[in-house]
Design a protein around this motif. Structure first.
Motif, PDB file in Angstrom:
ATOM      1  N   ARG A  39     -11.371  -7.567  22.643  1.00 53.16           N
ATOM      2  CA  ARG A  39     -11.080  -7.756  21.233  1.00 53.16           C
ATOM      3  C   ARG A  39     -11.469  -9.176  20.818  1.00 53.16           C
ATOM      4  O   ARG A  39     -12.135  -9.385  19.814  1.00 53.16           O
ATOM      5  CB  ARG A  39      -9.590  -7.520  20.942  1.00 53.16           C
ATOM      6  CG  ARG A  39      -9.273  -7.578  19.458  1.00 53.16           C
ATOM      7  CD  ARG A  39      -7.823  -7.886  19.207  1.00 53.16           C
ATOM      8  NE  ARG A  39      -7.443  -9.172  19.783  1.00 53.16           N
ATOM      9  CZ  ARG A  39      -6.214  -9.647  19.768  1.00 53.16           C
ATOM     10  NH1 ARG A  39      -5.244  -8.943  19.246  1.00 53.16           N
ATOM     11  NH2 ARG A  39      -5.950 -10.827  20.309  1.00 53.16           N
TER      12      ARG A  39
ATOM     13  N   GLU B 129       3.871  -5.355  25.852  1.00 57.50           N
ATOM     14  CA  GLU B 129       2.602  -5.974  26.277  1.00 57.50           C
ATOM     15  C   GLU B 129       2.601  -6.125  27.802  1.00 57.50           C
ATOM     16  O   GLU B 129       3.556  -6.637  28.377  1.00 57.50           O
ATOM     17  CB  GLU B 129       2.465  -7.347  25.613  1.00 57.50           C
ATOM     18  CG  GLU B 129       1.113  -7.994  25.793  1.00 57.50           C
ATOM     19  CD  GLU B 129      -0.006  -7.234  25.102  1.00 57.50           C
ATOM     20  OE1 GLU B 129      -0.528  -6.285  25.710  1.00 57.50           O
ATOM     21  OE2 GLU B 129      -0.329  -7.568  23.956  1.00 57.50           O
TER      22      GLU B 129
ATOM     23  N   THR C 186       2.283  -8.278  14.347  1.00 56.08           N
ATOM     24  CA  THR C 186       3.266  -7.914  15.379  1.00 56.08           C
ATOM     25  C   THR C 186       4.662  -8.425  15.002  1.00 56.08           C
ATOM     26  O   THR C 186       5.666  -7.787  15.311  1.00 56.08           O
ATOM     27  CB  THR C 186       2.868  -8.470  16.770  1.00 56.08           C
ATOM     28  OG1 THR C 186       2.564  -9.848  16.643  1.00 56.08           O
ATOM     29  CG2 THR C 186       1.674  -7.732  17.340  1.00 56.08           C
TER      30      THR C 186
ATOM     31  N   TYR D 290      -7.355  -6.854  28.616  1.00 56.17           N
ATOM     32  CA  TYR D 290      -8.270  -6.016  27.826  1.00 56.17           C
ATOM     33  C   TYR D 290      -8.460  -6.609  26.419  1.00 56.17           C
ATOM     34  O   TYR D 290      -9.590  -6.731  25.926  1.00 56.17           O
ATOM     35  CB  TYR D 290      -7.700  -4.590  27.744  1.00 56.17           C
ATOM     36  CG  TYR D 290      -8.309  -3.748  26.666  1.00 56.17           C
ATOM     37  CD1 TYR D 290      -9.573  -3.185  26.825  1.00 56.17           C
ATOM     38  CD2 TYR D 290      -7.636  -3.515  25.471  1.00 56.17           C
ATOM     39  CE1 TYR D 290     -10.143  -2.422  25.824  1.00 56.17           C
ATOM     40  CE2 TYR D 290      -8.192  -2.757  24.468  1.00 56.17           C
ATOM     41  CZ  TYR D 290      -9.446  -2.216  24.649  1.00 56.17           C
ATOM     42  OH  TYR D 290     -10.004  -1.460  23.644  1.00 56.17           O
ATOM     43  N   LYS D 291      -7.342  -7.004  25.807  1.00 58.44           N
ATOM     44  CA  LYS D 291      -7.444  -7.564  24.446  1.00 58.44           C
ATOM     45  C   LYS D 291      -8.222  -8.877  24.449  1.00 58.44           C
ATOM     46  O   LYS D 291      -9.047  -9.120  23.573  1.00 58.44           O
ATOM     47  CB  LYS D 291      -6.035  -7.810  23.873  1.00 58.44           C
ATOM     48  CG  LYS D 291      -5.361  -6.555  23.380  1.00 58.44           C
ATOM     49  CD  LYS D 291      -4.210  -6.839  22.440  1.00 58.44           C
ATOM     50  CE  LYS D 291      -3.247  -7.849  22.942  1.00 58.44           C
ATOM     51  NZ  LYS D 291      -2.064  -8.019  22.097  1.00 58.44           N
TER      52      LYS D 291
ATOM     53  N   PRO E 100       6.423  -2.742  19.767  1.00 58.78           N
ATOM     54  CA  PRO E 100       6.436  -3.640  18.611  1.00 58.78           C
ATOM     55  C   PRO E 100       6.564  -5.108  19.041  1.00 58.78           C
ATOM     56  O   PRO E 100       7.191  -5.365  20.065  1.00 58.78           O
ATOM     57  CB  PRO E 100       7.686  -3.184  17.848  1.00 58.78           C
ATOM     58  CG  PRO E 100       8.564  -2.586  18.902  1.00 58.78           C
ATOM     59  CD  PRO E 100       7.663  -1.974  19.911  1.00 58.78           C
ATOM     60  N   GLY E 101       6.009  -5.997  18.252  1.00 60.41           N
ATOM     61  CA  GLY E 101       5.929  -7.385  18.680  1.00 60.41           C
ATOM     62  C   GLY E 101       5.129  -7.434  19.968  1.00 60.41           C
ATOM     63  O   GLY E 101       4.036  -6.895  20.044  1.00 60.41           O
TER      64      GLY E 101
ATOM     65  N   GLY F  78       9.294   2.482  18.729  1.00 57.48           N
ATOM     66  CA  GLY F  78       9.109   1.530  17.628  1.00 57.48           C
ATOM     67  C   GLY F  78      10.063   0.354  17.649  1.00 57.48           C
ATOM     68  O   GLY F  78       9.945  -0.557  16.838  1.00 57.48           O
ATOM     69  N   GLN F  79      11.050   0.363  18.538  1.00 53.06           N
ATOM     70  CA  GLN F  79      12.014  -0.741  18.600  1.00 53.06           C
ATOM     71  C   GLN F  79      11.828  -1.526  19.885  1.00 53.06           C
ATOM     72  O   GLN F  79      11.624  -0.938  20.954  1.00 53.06           O
ATOM     73  CB  GLN F  79      13.446  -0.190  18.622  1.00 53.06           C
ATOM     74  CG  GLN F  79      13.873   0.428  17.339  1.00 53.06           C
ATOM     75  CD  GLN F  79      15.294   0.970  17.438  1.00 53.06           C
ATOM     76  OE1 GLN F  79      15.866   1.298  16.451  1.00 53.06           O
ATOM     77  NE2 GLN F  79      15.857   1.096  18.622  1.00 53.06           N
ATOM     78  N   SER F  80      11.974  -2.830  19.776  1.00 52.41           N
ATOM     79  CA  SER F  80      11.810  -3.678  20.963  1.00 52.41           C
ATOM     80  C   SER F  80      12.788  -3.298  22.060  1.00 52.41           C
ATOM     81  O   SER F  80      12.466  -3.340  23.243  1.00 52.41           O
ATOM     82  CB  SER F  80      12.032  -5.143  20.600  1.00 52.41           C
ATOM     83  OG  SER F  80      11.097  -5.538  19.651  1.00 52.41           O
ATOM     84  N   SER F  81      14.004  -2.926  21.655  1.00 53.13           N
ATOM     85  CA  SER F  81      15.045  -2.664  22.655  1.00 53.13           C
ATOM     86  C   SER F  81      14.788  -1.386  23.451  1.00 53.13           C
ATOM     87  O   SER F  81      15.281  -1.251  24.569  1.00 53.13           O
ATOM     88  CB  SER F  81      16.405  -2.583  21.963  1.00 53.13           C
ATOM     89  OG  SER F  81      16.341  -1.629  20.922  1.00 53.13           O
TER      90      SER F  81
ATOM     91  N   GLN G 262       6.117  -6.100  12.281  1.00 55.48           N
ATOM     92  CA  GLN G 262       6.706  -4.871  12.845  1.00 55.48           C
ATOM     93  C   GLN G 262       8.194  -5.087  13.148  1.00 55.48           C
ATOM     94  O   GLN G 262       9.015  -4.196  12.924  1.00 55.48           O
ATOM     95  CB  GLN G 262       5.963  -4.482  14.129  1.00 55.48           C
ATOM     96  CG  GLN G 262       4.567  -3.940  13.876  1.00 55.48           C
ATOM     97  CD  GLN G 262       3.801  -3.673  15.176  1.00 55.48           C
ATOM     98  OE1 GLN G 262       4.115  -4.206  16.230  1.00 55.48           O
ATOM     99  NE2 GLN G 262       2.783  -2.833  15.087  1.00 55.48           N
TER     100      GLN G 262
ATOM    101  N   GLU H 177      14.778  -6.072  13.399  1.00 54.51           N
ATOM    102  CA  GLU H 177      15.099  -6.941  14.529  1.00 54.51           C
ATOM    103  C   GLU H 177      15.071  -8.409  14.151  1.00 54.51           C
ATOM    104  O   GLU H 177      15.688  -9.239  14.816  1.00 54.51           O
ATOM    105  CB  GLU H 177      14.123  -6.686  15.685  1.00 54.51           C
ATOM    106  CG  GLU H 177      14.264  -5.296  16.265  1.00 54.51           C
ATOM    107  CD  GLU H 177      13.233  -5.014  17.342  1.00 54.51           C
ATOM    108  OE1 GLU H 177      12.985  -5.889  18.178  1.00 54.51           O
ATOM    109  OE2 GLU H 177      12.677  -3.896  17.335  1.00 54.51           O
TER     110      GLU H 177
END
Lengths: 309, 442
Positions: free
Chosen positions: A276, A264, B414, A271-272, A259-260, A170-173, B417, B423
């Motif tokens: 989508r 990606e 996004t 695909y997105k 997240p963010g 859940g954290q970018s880091s 989040q 962050e």
């Protein structure tokens, strides 16, 4: 002079064979070609045509009832998109860490298994290959549980040492590194099997000669085994690089790219874009760019690792 | 001879392969009247309320049987699709021009976009009902299916997002739920603080006052962002406005429930929808006292996850008005080549969307009817929680219906989040979102 003469004579039939036309070859072996025909038809229908179609689509704006030609517009959009560069950066990091780790670990594991007896070797070969035949969806779900912040295995272990739980996915880091660690810890079954097969084909006389020359086990591994495994290494590096650049299942199952945009990757982005946003022309352009990137990497790897060097 | 045999065998294999690739051709009879049309209608539907064998498609299966009995020669094929997979599966089908005849989707952009309507993917259903018949539908429900002056679907239900309160946890902490389900932000925060506690005395918090999740396409948390008067886009949908102080302060306040006030668990603001709901509803967990959910969760808390709960408004903010986000569900008809089939498909759509069917859906599935005649039958007279949720219909704000909404939503969510992860601040995140959204609004 005699050996030269031999080589010259030996080359003659090869030259003749080259001159034989493809059509003559087909006529000669037509039954074999006919047996191959069903597979060829499927290959053309499900691989070749979609690839050509994707290339053509990359110059179009997709519409359900008739697309429009837009020239290089989709490609311009790809190179102007910050989302594409974010995804490229993540994919690149994922690849440069996981590919060397997986190939080297496969080499080490295969080297450790190779000297074992027949039954032990079969057991470990099966054990390490098992994750390869397990669906990545299942593997990803198990790892998602292990990374769960509230009741996952990793945080449970951290808790035993009095450490605070980590929001792994859940954290970018930590999110991308969590996926990288997962990929590294899943045994590279194909690599282990191929290395074992290649090690089995190395002549024992080379090791015997090295033993007579006073080489120890590590020196034999370093000077004989590794150089003679170079073609296998090249194949595995190419295979796993292509696979890493196409990483998708883990992303969609575990983080959805977040997240963010921390996790990606290129194929998830494609695909997105395609399924989508329904921008199939733009998605095709992204795919062609990905193809070019993989091709460039493959050529570089081929030149660096090719056997005749 | 051997060669001949090989030739025949290989040719046979090739033909067999090709034959395997071809699909069954649907038997259809084109007529002008539609009454004589025979063939197969394909309907997609998601799981609804279960019967005693836990079959969540029994309602549609029963309706299909009735319809087939009334229309000889017409076969209705049901394709069961999990709700979460429906938008993606439909997207792929649309791209391949292999869409169903009927699907339970809206035209907000999550499954079918405005752009696709422009391209003719959906059939207009203007002729399906007379003007008089259409008066039986709530105007706002019909509006959700209107585009460019035409009707592209028939509403069958409406939903709102509500706050669900676990009354057992309120009782355990001796906390009074809000009177009539109405409260201010300060009262809500005070309640959340009282409901956050260490049950077993090990020094760690076991139960939290509040939690929610953030994920593109889901809007449980979003009414909180509107309570000071904020909204994602300006009314003319030309300007991004979620970085306005009215929205930024509200976003930051909600994130701070976890980051500063510590009344939300670390997982709050993550992307785990199922895990979030389980933490509130599953009897084995019950680690969160209050969560916002769409009305389907009321049905779940009354059925599969029996919970002693109450329904409340979202707390009010600086605007002083309670706000929630609503949605409209219904049936859409996809592009038809055959006029006779189109009429038959329309007939089936009407067949599954009568006053009685909407009543059944309202009482069993936890949605509000889109028909006035169904509402008049008072489907919630024995269901105080649904009745309370229905009162919130008047507080509904609809999400912007921008053709690029799906991408705008992702750009915002996004970034949200990252706010909930601590962050970025809400201001930093929404300023970043603006860069992406501005590109889409051009």
């Amino acid at each position: 002079m005699k050996p030269v003469q031999q080589v010259t004579n030996a080359a003659k039939p090869v030259d003749l064979a080259r001159k034989t036309s493809v059509w003559t070859q087909i006529k000669k072996n037509y039954a074999a070609y006919l047996f191959l025909l069903p597979k060829l038809i499927l290959f053309v229908a499900f691989i070749m045509i979609p690839v050509v179609w994707a290339f053509v689509s990359s110059f179009q704006e997709y519409k359900i009832f008739g697309s429009e030609w837009v020239g290089f517009e989709n490609y311009v959009k790809v190179f102007q998109s910050s989302a594409f560069y974010d995804a490229l950066k993540n994919t690149f990091l994922f690849t440069v860490v996981t590919v060397p780790f997986n190939v080297i670990s496969a080499l080490i594991i295969a080297s450790l298994i190779h000297p074992l007896g027949k039954w032990s070797q079969s057991f470990f070969r099966g054990a390490f290959y098992l994750p390869t035949v397990t669906s990545m969806v299942i593997v990803a779900m198990v790892w998602r549980w292990m990374y769960n912040q509230d009741f996952g295995l990793f945080n449970y272990v951290l808790g035993l040492f009095g450490m605070d739980p980590v929001n792994w996915l859940g954290q970018s880091s930590t999110a991308l590194w969590s996926l990288i660690i997962m990929q590294c810890l899943i045994p590279f079954g194909v690599g282990i099997i191929l290395y074992l097969a290649a090690m089995g084909s190395i002549s024992h006389s080379l090791y015997e000669a090295a033993t007579i020359d006073g080489a120890n086990g590590f020196q034999k591994w370093l000077r004989i085994t590794i150089p003679l495994l170079k073609p296998t290494t090249l194949y595995l590096v190419l295979l796993s690089t292509i696979g890493s650049f196409q990483v998708f299942t883990q992303i969609i199952m575990m983080t959805g790219g977040g997240p963010g945009s921390a996790t990606e990757t290129l194929v998830h982005l494609i695909y997105k874009t395609g399924f989508r946003d329904f921008e199939f022309g733009y998605a095709s352009a992204q795919s062609i760019v990905l193809f070019a990137i993989i091709l460039i990497f493959s050529i570089i790897q081929f030149r660096v690792l090719r056997y005749d060097d | 001879m051997k060669k001949m045999l090989s030739l025949v065998l290989a040719a046979g294999l090739s033909v067999g392969t090709l034959a395997a690739c071809s699909g069954d051709k649907e038997a259809s009879k084109e007529t002008d009247s539609g009454k004589d049309w025979t063939g197969t209608i394909t309907v997609w539907d998601g799981p609804r309320w279960p019967d005693d064998k836990d079959n969540k498609f029994h309602w549609m299966e029963a309706k299909i049987k009735e319809f087939e009995a009334e229309h000889k020669g017409v076969k209705v094929e049901l394709v069961q699709v999990p709700w979460a997979e429906l938008p993606n599966k439909l997207g792929v089908s649309i791209a391949g021009k292999s869409w169903p005849d009927i699907a339970p989707v809206d035209i907000s952009g999550s499954a079918v976009s405005i752009d696709q309507i422009d391209q003719g993917v959906l059939e207009s259903v203007d002729d399906l009902y007379t003007k008089e018949e259409l008066k039986d539908f709530y105007p706002n429900a019909l509006d959700a299916y209107k585009y460019d002056g035409k009707l592209y679907g028939i509403p069958n239900s409406m939903t709102v997002h509500t706050m669900l309160l676990n009354l057992d946890l309120f009782k355990e902490r001796n906390v009074e739920p809000p009177k009539n389900g109405e409260w201010t932000w300060d009262e809500f925060l005070d309640t959340a603080e009282k409901l956050t506690f260490d049950r077993d005395g090990d020094g760690k918090t076991d139960v939290y006052g509040f939690s929610t999740y953030i994920l593109p396409g889901y809007y449980e948390a979003w009414p909180f962002f509107y309570i000071d008067g904020g909204s994602p886009l300006s009314k003319d949908m030309k300007k991004f406005t979620f970085n306005d102080p009215k929205a930024v302060d509200a976003i930051q306040r909600l994130a701070d429930l976890k980051l500063k006030d510590k009344v939300s668990p670390e997982s709050s603001g993550g992307a785990d929808v199922g895990g979030t709901f389980q933490a509130w509803a599953n009897a084995q967990q019950r680690t969160v006292a209050m969560q916002p959910w769409a009305t389907w969760a009321i049905g779940a808390a009354q059925g599969k996850y029996p919970t002693n709960f109450a329904v409340a408004n979202y707390p009010t903010g600086k605007s002083g008005k309670p706000v929630t986000i609503g949605g409209v569900g219904g049936w859409t008809m996809f592009h038809q080549e055959d006029a006779g089939k189109k009429m038959m498909v329309g007939e089936f759509m009407k067949f599954i969307n009568t006053t009685d069917e909407q009543f059944e859906m309202a009482t069993k599935y936890g949605t509000f009817p889109a028909r006035i005649s169904t509402a008049d039958k008072d489907p919630y007279k024995d269901n105080p929680q649904m009745a309370r949720a229905q009162e919130m219909s008047s507080q509904v704000v609809m999400l912007p219906r921008h053709p690029e909404w799906k991408k705008i939503d992702e750009a915002i969510q996004t970034e949200l989040q990252l706010v909930f992860n601590g962050e970025k601040t809400a201001k930093q995140a929404m300023d970043e979102a603006q860069k992406k959204v501005d590109e889409l609004l051009k």
